[in-house]
Design a protein around this motif. Structure first.
Motif, PDB file in Angstrom:
ATOM      1  N   ARG A  32       0.832  -1.200   0.000  1.00 54.48           N
ATOM      2  CA  ARG A  32       0.000   0.000   0.000  1.00 54.48           C
ATOM      3  C   ARG A  32       0.875   1.261   0.000  1.00 54.48           C
ATOM      4  NH1 ARG A  32      -2.733   2.687   4.558  1.00 54.48           N
ATOM      5  NH2 ARG A  32      -4.378   3.957   3.648  1.00 54.48           N
ATOM      6  N   ASP A  33       1.920   1.276   0.826  1.00 54.59           N
ATOM      7  CA  ASP A  33       2.808   2.443   0.882  1.00 54.59           C
ATOM      8  C   ASP A  33       3.553   2.635  -0.441  1.00 54.59           C
ATOM      9  OD1 ASP A  33       2.034   3.007   3.463  1.00 54.59           O
ATOM     10  OD2 ASP A  33       3.782   2.031   4.390  1.00 54.59           O
ATOM     11  N   GLN A  34       3.986   1.542  -1.036  1.00 54.26           N
ATOM     12  CA  GLN A  34       4.661   1.634  -2.337  1.00 54.26           C
ATOM     13  C   GLN A  34       3.690   2.149  -3.397  1.00 54.26           C
ATOM     14  OE1 GLN A  34       5.934  -2.474  -2.413  1.00 54.26           O
ATOM     15  NE2 GLN A  34       8.086  -1.893  -2.113  1.00 54.26           N
ATOM     16  N   ALA A  39       1.702   6.236  -7.057  1.00 54.22           N
ATOM     17  CA  ALA A  39       0.624   7.120  -7.488  1.00 54.22           C
ATOM     18  C   ALA A  39       1.083   8.573  -7.465  1.00 54.22           C
ATOM     19  CB  ALA A  39      -0.606   6.936  -6.610  1.00 54.22           C
ATOM     20  N   ALA A  40       1.821   8.960  -6.429  1.00 53.33           N
ATOM     21  CA  ALA A  40       2.331  10.333  -6.345  1.00 53.33           C
ATOM     22  C   ALA A  40       3.292  10.620  -7.495  1.00 53.33           C
ATOM     23  CB  ALA A  40       3.016  10.558  -4.997  1.00 53.33           C
ATOM     24  N   SER A  41       4.137   9.663  -7.790  1.00 51.49           N
ATOM     25  CA  SER A  41       5.085   9.817  -8.897  1.00 51.49           C
ATOM     26  C   SER A  41       4.348   9.957 -10.231  1.00 51.49           C
ATOM     27  CB  SER A  41       6.033   8.625  -8.933  1.00 51.49           C
ATOM     28  OG  SER A  41       6.911   8.721 -10.016  1.00 51.49           O
ATOM     29  N   ARG A  45       4.349  13.074 -12.886  1.00 46.12           N
ATOM     30  CA  ARG A  45       4.632  12.949 -14.327  1.00 46.12           C
ATOM     31  C   ARG A  45       3.491  13.539 -15.148  1.00 46.12           C
ATOM     32  NH1 ARG A  45       6.263   7.891 -12.782  1.00 46.12           N
ATOM     33  NH2 ARG A  45       4.415   6.907 -13.672  1.00 46.12           N
ATOM     34  N   ALA A  46       2.251  13.273 -14.725  1.00 44.64           N
ATOM     35  CA  ALA A  46       1.092  13.807 -15.448  1.00 44.64           C
ATOM     36  C   ALA A  46       1.070  15.325 -15.385  1.00 44.64           C
ATOM     37  CB  ALA A  46      -0.200  13.217 -14.872  1.00 44.64           C
ATOM     38  N   SER A 103     -14.098   2.387  -5.347  1.00 40.53           N
ATOM     39  CA  SER A 103     -15.009   2.400  -6.502  1.00 40.53           C
ATOM     40  C   SER A 103     -14.844   3.699  -7.292  1.00 40.53           C
ATOM     41  CB  SER A 103     -16.456   2.255  -6.043  1.00 40.53           C
ATOM     42  OG  SER A 103     -16.662   0.976  -5.507  1.00 40.53           O
ATOM     43  N   PHE A 104     -14.754   4.812  -6.567  1.00 37.48           N
ATOM     44  CA  PHE A 104     -14.561   6.106  -7.233  1.00 37.48           C
ATOM     45  C   PHE A 104     -13.238   6.126  -7.995  1.00 37.48           C
ATOM     46  CE2 PHE A 104     -12.810  10.395  -7.301  1.00 37.48           C
ATOM     47  CZ  PHE A 104     -13.818  11.078  -7.956  1.00 37.48           C
ATOM     48  N   ALA A 105     -12.167   5.662  -7.335  1.00 38.26           N
ATOM     49  CA  ALA A 105     -10.853   5.646  -7.978  1.00 38.26           C
ATOM     50  C   ALA A 105     -10.851   4.763  -9.220  1.00 38.26           C
ATOM     51  CB  ALA A 105      -9.787   5.182  -6.982  1.00 38.26           C
ATOM     52  N   LEU A 106     -11.536   3.626  -9.157  1.00 40.46           N
ATOM     53  CA  LEU A 106     -11.626   2.737 -10.319  1.00 40.46           C
ATOM     54  C   LEU A 106     -12.383   3.418 -11.451  1.00 40.46           C
ATOM     55  CD1 LEU A 106     -11.191   0.029 -11.718  1.00 40.46           C
ATOM     56  CD2 LEU A 106     -13.298  -0.770 -10.609  1.00 40.46           C
ATOM     57  N   SER A 107     -13.498   4.044 -11.133  1.00 42.80           N
ATOM     58  CA  SER A 107     -14.267   4.757 -12.160  1.00 42.80           C
ATOM     59  C   SER A 107     -13.438   5.857 -12.795  1.00 42.80           C
ATOM     60  CB  SER A 107     -15.537   5.355 -11.559  1.00 42.80           C
ATOM     61  OG  SER A 107     -16.407   4.339 -11.153  1.00 42.80           O
ATOM     62  N   TYR A 108     -12.713   6.580 -11.972  1.00 40.53           N
ATOM     63  CA  TYR A 108     -11.861   7.654 -12.474  1.00 40.53           C
ATOM     64  C   TYR A 108     -10.782   7.098 -13.401  1.00 40.53           C
ATOM     65  CZ  TYR A 108      -8.502  11.454 -12.572  1.00 40.53           C
ATOM     66  OH  TYR A 108      -7.632  12.413 -12.991  1.00 40.53           O
ATOM     67  N   ALA A 109     -10.166   5.982 -13.010  1.00 42.27           N
ATOM     68  CA  ALA A 109      -9.127   5.374 -13.844  1.00 42.27           C
ATOM     69  C   ALA A 109      -9.698   4.927 -15.186  1.00 42.27           C
ATOM     70  CB  ALA A 109      -8.497   4.184 -13.112  1.00 42.27           C
ATOM     71  N   VAL A 110     -10.881   4.314 -15.166  1.00 42.09           N
ATOM     72  CA  VAL A 110     -11.515   3.871 -16.411  1.00 42.09           C
ATOM     73  C   VAL A 110     -11.827   5.079 -17.294  1.00 42.09           C
ATOM     74  CG1 VAL A 110     -13.593   2.797 -17.375  1.00 42.09           C
ATOM     75  CG2 VAL A 110     -12.394   1.716 -15.476  1.00 42.09           C
TER      76      VAL A 110
END
Length: 148
Positions: A32-34, A39-41, A45-46, A103-110
């Motif tokens: 989880r920490d990795q 995700a921060a990295s 980049r984005a 669920s929100f994060a998954l929807s956002y990724a999709v």
């Protein structure tokens, strides 16, 4: 810009997508920490890529790119809102909220993947249009123009 090899530029999309796919596959084995650090990295980049896009839009490109600037601005606002919402939700500790966050994060990724796929299609279309326009201009210069 006239000498830009559009196929080489377009290939960079594929190379970046392959690297991202590899990173995502490797992420499934991370803690989880990795994952938080990854995700921060990726966010950094984005952000850099979005800033470079903004920097590249200048001069004669402003006219054509103003629509992309508008889309980019809306996308950045959407991203900021989604990230803010994710951050707020991360601060909640109960399992139900965590499930909603996931669920929100998954929807956002999709949604982001769908947007990227549409952007690739648009980039291909724009590159082919640019190549056609260059060939037409060259043909007109040499008197070899034919009907479209």
């Amino acid at each position: 810009m006239a000498n830009t090899d559009l196929s080489t530029e377009f290939e960079k999309i594929s190379e970046r997508a392959k690297a991202a796919t590899s990173n995502l596959r490797a992420a499934s084995q991370r803690t989880r920490d990795q994952l938080a650090a990854d995700a921060a990295s990726a966010r950094n980049r984005a952000t850099v890529a979005a800033d470079q896009l903004k920097d590249n839009v200048s001069g004669a490109h402003d006219k054509v790119s103003s629509q992309w600037q508008e889309i980019r601005g809306k996308w950045q606002a959407h991203v900021a809102k989604a990230r803010s919402s994710l951050q707020e939700k991360k601060e909640q500790f109960d399992a139900e909220a965590a499930e909603a966050d996931a669920s929100f994060a998954l929807s956002y990724a999709v949604d982001a993947i769908d947007f990227a796929q549409a952007a690739v299609d648009e980039a291909e279309s724009a590159a082919l249009d640019a190549m056609y326009a260059r060939a037409s201009a060259d043909a007109l210069k040499t008197g070899q123009a034919t009907g479209v």
